[in-house]
Design an enzyme around this catalytic site. Structure first.
Site, PDB file in Angstrom:
ATOM      1  N   HIS A  57      -9.404   1.332  -1.299  1.00  0.00           N
ATOM      2  CA  HIS A  57     -10.904   1.748  -0.406  1.00  0.00           C
ATOM      3  C   HIS A  57     -11.612   3.326  -0.620  1.00  0.00           C
ATOM      4  O   HIS A  57     -12.299   2.956   0.198  1.00  0.00           O
ATOM      5  CB  HIS A  57      -9.750   1.880   1.307  1.00  0.00           C
ATOM      6  CG  HIS A  57      -9.191   0.802   1.764  1.00  0.00           C
ATOM      7  ND1 HIS A  57      -7.905   0.047   1.032  1.00  0.00           N
ATOM      8  CD2 HIS A  57      -9.605  -0.287   2.517  1.00  0.00           C
ATOM      9  CE1 HIS A  57      -7.836  -0.841   0.965  1.00  0.00           C
ATOM     10  NE2 HIS A  57      -8.543  -1.330   2.060  1.00  0.00           N
ATOM     11  N   GLU A  79       0.540  -1.409   0.027  1.00  0.00           N
ATOM     12  CA  GLU A  79       0.408   0.012  -0.408  1.00  0.00           C
ATOM     13  C   GLU A  79       0.891   1.291   0.088  1.00  0.00           C
ATOM     14  O   GLU A  79       1.581   0.974   0.574  1.00  0.00           O
ATOM     15  CB  GLU A  79      -1.301  -0.489   0.850  1.00  0.00           C
ATOM     16  CG  GLU A  79      -1.989   1.131   1.427  1.00  0.00           C
ATOM     17  CD  GLU A  79      -1.495   2.037   1.869  1.00  0.00           C
ATOM     18  OE1 GLU A  79      -1.214   3.550   2.120  1.00  0.00           O
ATOM     19  OE2 GLU A  79      -0.692   2.318   2.947  1.00  0.00           O
TER      20      GLU A  79
END
Length: 758
Positions: A696, A667
């Protein structure tokens, strides 16, 4: 004896909050209905605690998305880019949480990180130089008043000043010392207002105090709280710590004018020692965390009574409670009607922990607790082992040697072999593994589990979805494909269901972030693989294309960290059992022609001890070898990938390299690619895939945004070992946004590739 709770689960026993918030996102309900659902949940949570006689019930611990974000909003820490959208208060809040893309503008969400060493994710507050720090929200006051109208006195809770500053990201020239006075005024104003409202106590959560603190940190702690507490008026202040002990600042905490100090006696290995060595002031209340707030096994009353008796030797006024917020466990065992009682009688979820506190309170007040029925029942329940050991599994672990943890040849030689074998272009594009779990996927899986859909019909559906996913990946031009993981409900639960030794709940949901909930498996016994797990799906997908297809597995450390582990074996033993099971799957995939195998260790950082001095002895000495054990037996041609998400990796790059994976994806986009510079500075040796866009968030990044990210990565890392991929799996996203984002990603990679070749 009195009892206290630090925090309570928010999502609802049937995930009511999750579904209400998601309906709000889709425009199916308005803000009014969402707020009504939230009020109903808060009332139910307060009443459940009241019914168990909890003396200190928290308010303010409820959140639509994240309690750290709530604290930032309370103090007006809303970055200008969100204000500029001109949205109302609730929409602005969700824009900070999820990003926004619409008629008002296009902004990314705040960065997301793991909440200390848990699987909960918090939003990182941003403090701009122009920030005007003051009370701007009313949530903490509104919820206190709401509880009072129900006849329930609560203790308002919010993130403490020190932890807020330690977690925040300063985007300009200012740092904590520059805004300390403003923070002090804001917290003093909260105390004054709550005091005027009649609140008796307030809880400041300070988990940062259990981490390694510098002299400057301890000075900041004192400089914040001396003036904050000097104006606290009639309200008493509890400084609540959890997830460890406060060895670095215990003396300072005692010297500050707090009315109560909350210490963790479950995970705080030195908490009792600190008490024994330094004592505890008679004029303060000790809130003792003696019931685990993070695991689901029944409390052993004999041990807890012994601990509390020892605590009482040094502290005059003691309140008992969980070691941390109950946010980290499911709601209630009573919803687990499908599991035999032989299992469930050993579990204590949030409601059961309330009842344990009530029983412990009665036992501690009893002149002869061992004669009480509650004590006898507890002793009988916990007498003897829960299950028989699997001697074959334990013998296999015992027989491991150093060779089982070492892959040969070394990485540089493997890299050349794999380049020749795979023949991928520069900047190869791929995904992290999962594709959207659309309503039809969820519906047929649920129907299949209920016996409403025959197995063959379910299998045909899954293989049709795989075929469509492979076709669409080929169409948009991804270089390395995946099968989509449509057969998997969760990356840990699915594998646990296919292994011996795990037990599964029906409604054991725990919040991971926002509306994302997970249902952690329970490690009940010894773990083994009795049959192949992923081979059939991977081989089917591989047969549909000439492009490489990744085998997709979950690593042993993540399996352990995202489950509720048994407590009768050390973590190392459990991790090695799981590693051997996953190793069997890796070798099966390789034998069936799968040349790229991704073994996700998304949670590697998660259980890293909060104190660096404990990293190796307590964790890394077995966590890194567990991963190496999984892949050490594969051929040189087989490329091993792993993935990590939503943690800080800058301080453990060398340990990540020691995993000896060929390619590691991270990430990165939600933290503005800060990790890329770390990879450059460290000379990171494996292939690297920092995520180029945030999965997300529902926003779709455009090609130019993605090209800018890729160019930044190329400048820092170079093109030779750089992979292009999203931040994480795509399971939670919608189909339209997913394929549009991936199409843009592939186009951006192709255009940067052309720039490099030109």
């Amino acid at each position: 004896m009195r009892t206290s709770v630090i925090g309570y689960p928010r999502i609802g026993a049937a995930r009511e909050l999750k579904f209400a918030v998601e309906k709000y996102f889709r425009g199916e309900i308005g803000a009014g209905e969402l707020r009504r659902t939230a009020a109903e949940l808060r009332s139910a949570h307060w009443r459940a605690q009241q019914a168990c006689g909890i003396n200190f019930i928290p308010s303010g611990d409820f959140s639509f998305y994240d309690h750290v974000l709530d604290t930032a909003v309370l103090f007006n820490l809303v970055p200008e880019r969100y204000r500029a959208l001109g949205l109302d208060e609730l929409e602005t809040y969700f824009a900070m949480a999820r990003g926004y893309q619409g008629p008002r503008g296009d902004v990314k969400a705040l960065a997301m990180r793991k909440w200390f060493n848990t699987n909960y994710h918090y939003l990182v507050p941003e403090i701009e130089d122009s920030a005007e720090i003051r009370i701007a929200g009313s949530k903490i006051f509104d919820e206190y008043e709401e509880a009072r109208r129900l006849g329930i006195e609560t203790r308002p809770a919010l993130v403490g000043a020190f932890t807020l500053l330690k977690l925040a990201r300063f985007t300009g020239r200012k740092r904590a010392e520059h805004i300390a006075d403003d923070i002090v005024r804001a917290y003093r104003d909260v105390l004054a207002r709550l005091g005027e409202m009649g609140a008796r106590w307030i809880q400041f959560d300070e988990p940062s105090l259990v981490t390694d603190l510098t002299p400057e940190d301890i000075r900041l702690l004192a400089e914040l709280y001396r003036p904050i507490l000097s104006g606290k008026h009639s309200v008493k202040v509890l400084v609540q710590t959890y997830f460890g002990d406060v060895r670095d600042c215990y003396d300072v905490l005692l010297s500050l004018p707090f009315d109560g100090i909350g210490l963790d006696f479950v995970e705080g290995v030195q908490s009792l020692v600190l008490l024994q060595k330094h004592g505890f002031p008679e004029n303060k209340t000790l809130f003792a965390g003696v019931v685990s707030g993070r695991n689901i096994w029944r409390n052993r009353y004999a041990d807890t009574l012994r601990t509390v008796r020892e605590i009482r030797r040094y502290a005059r006024d003691v309140v008992i409670g969980p070691s941390c917020s109950l946010l980290h466990v499911p709601y209630s065992v009573k919803h687990e009607t499908r599991l035999p009682q032989d299992y469930t009688r050993h579990f204590a979820f949030a409601e059961e922990k309330l009842r344990e506190l009530a029983e412990l309170k009665r036992l501690l007040d009893s002149p002869n607790p061992t004669k009480e029925e509650a004590y006898k029942r507890n002793e009988a329940l916990l007498a003897g082992p829960r299950c028989k050991p699997d001697e074959a599994v334990r013998a296999r672990v015992a027989a491991l040697t150093e060779r089982d943890f070492t892959r040969l040849p070394a990485l540089p030689e493997r890299e050349a072999i794999q380049r020749n074998n795979l023949k991928l272009p520069p900047l190869p594009t791929t995904t992290i593994g999962s594709f959207p779990q659309t309503p039809d996927v969820r519906a047929i899986r649920a129907a299949y589990r209920k016996g409403e859909v025959p197995e063959e019909a379910y299998r045909r559906f899954i293989f049709d979805k795989i075929a469509d996913c492979v076709r669409r990946q080929e169409e948009i031009g991804l270089d390395v494909l995946v099968h989509g993981e449509f057969e998997r409900s969760d990356m840990v639960e699915y594998f646990g269901e296919c292994l011996d030794g795990f037990v599964f709940t029906t409604n054991g949901w725990v919040q991971s972030y926002g509306t994302r909930c997970v249902k952690p498996p329970i490690i009940w016994g010894d773990v083994r693989r009795s049959r192949p797990i992923t081979v059939e799906h991977a081989v089917f997908a591989d047969g549909l294309t000439d492009r490489p297809v990744k085998g997709m597995l979950t690593g042993p450390v993540t399996m352990l960290n995202w489950s509720f582990p048994r407590e009768d074996l050390p973590p190392k033993e459990i991790a090695f059992q799981i590693a051997l099971a996953i190793r069997d799957e890796v070798l099966d995939l390789e034998a069936h022609g799968i040349d790229i195998i991704q073994i996700d260790e998304a949670a590697l950082r998660e259980k890293l001890p909060l104190r660096r001095s404990d990293w190796h002895a307590q964790y890394l000495s077995w966590a890194i070898p567990a991963f190496r054990l999984v892949h050490s037996g594969v051929r040189s041609e087989t490329q091993i990938h792993t993935h990590m998400c939503y943690s800080r990796f800058e301080d453990m790059i060398r340990e990540i390299e020691a995993m000896d994976a060929d390619v590691i994806s991270f990430e990165a986009s939600r933290s503005d690619l800060e990790l890329v510079e770390t990879l450059r500075a460290s000379g990171f040796r494996p292939g690297a895939g920092p995520g180029v866009y945030d999965i997300h968030s529902p926003r779709i990044p455009d090609v130019e945004e993605l090209k800018a990210a890729i160019r930044k990565m190329v400048r820092a890392i170079g093109p030779a070992r750089l992979w292009i991929n999203p931040d994480c799996g795509l399971k939670t996203r919608g189909e339209d946004e997913t394929w549009a984002s991936l199409r843009h990603m592939v186009q951006a990679a192709a255009e940067v590739r052309a720039e490099l070749e030109g």
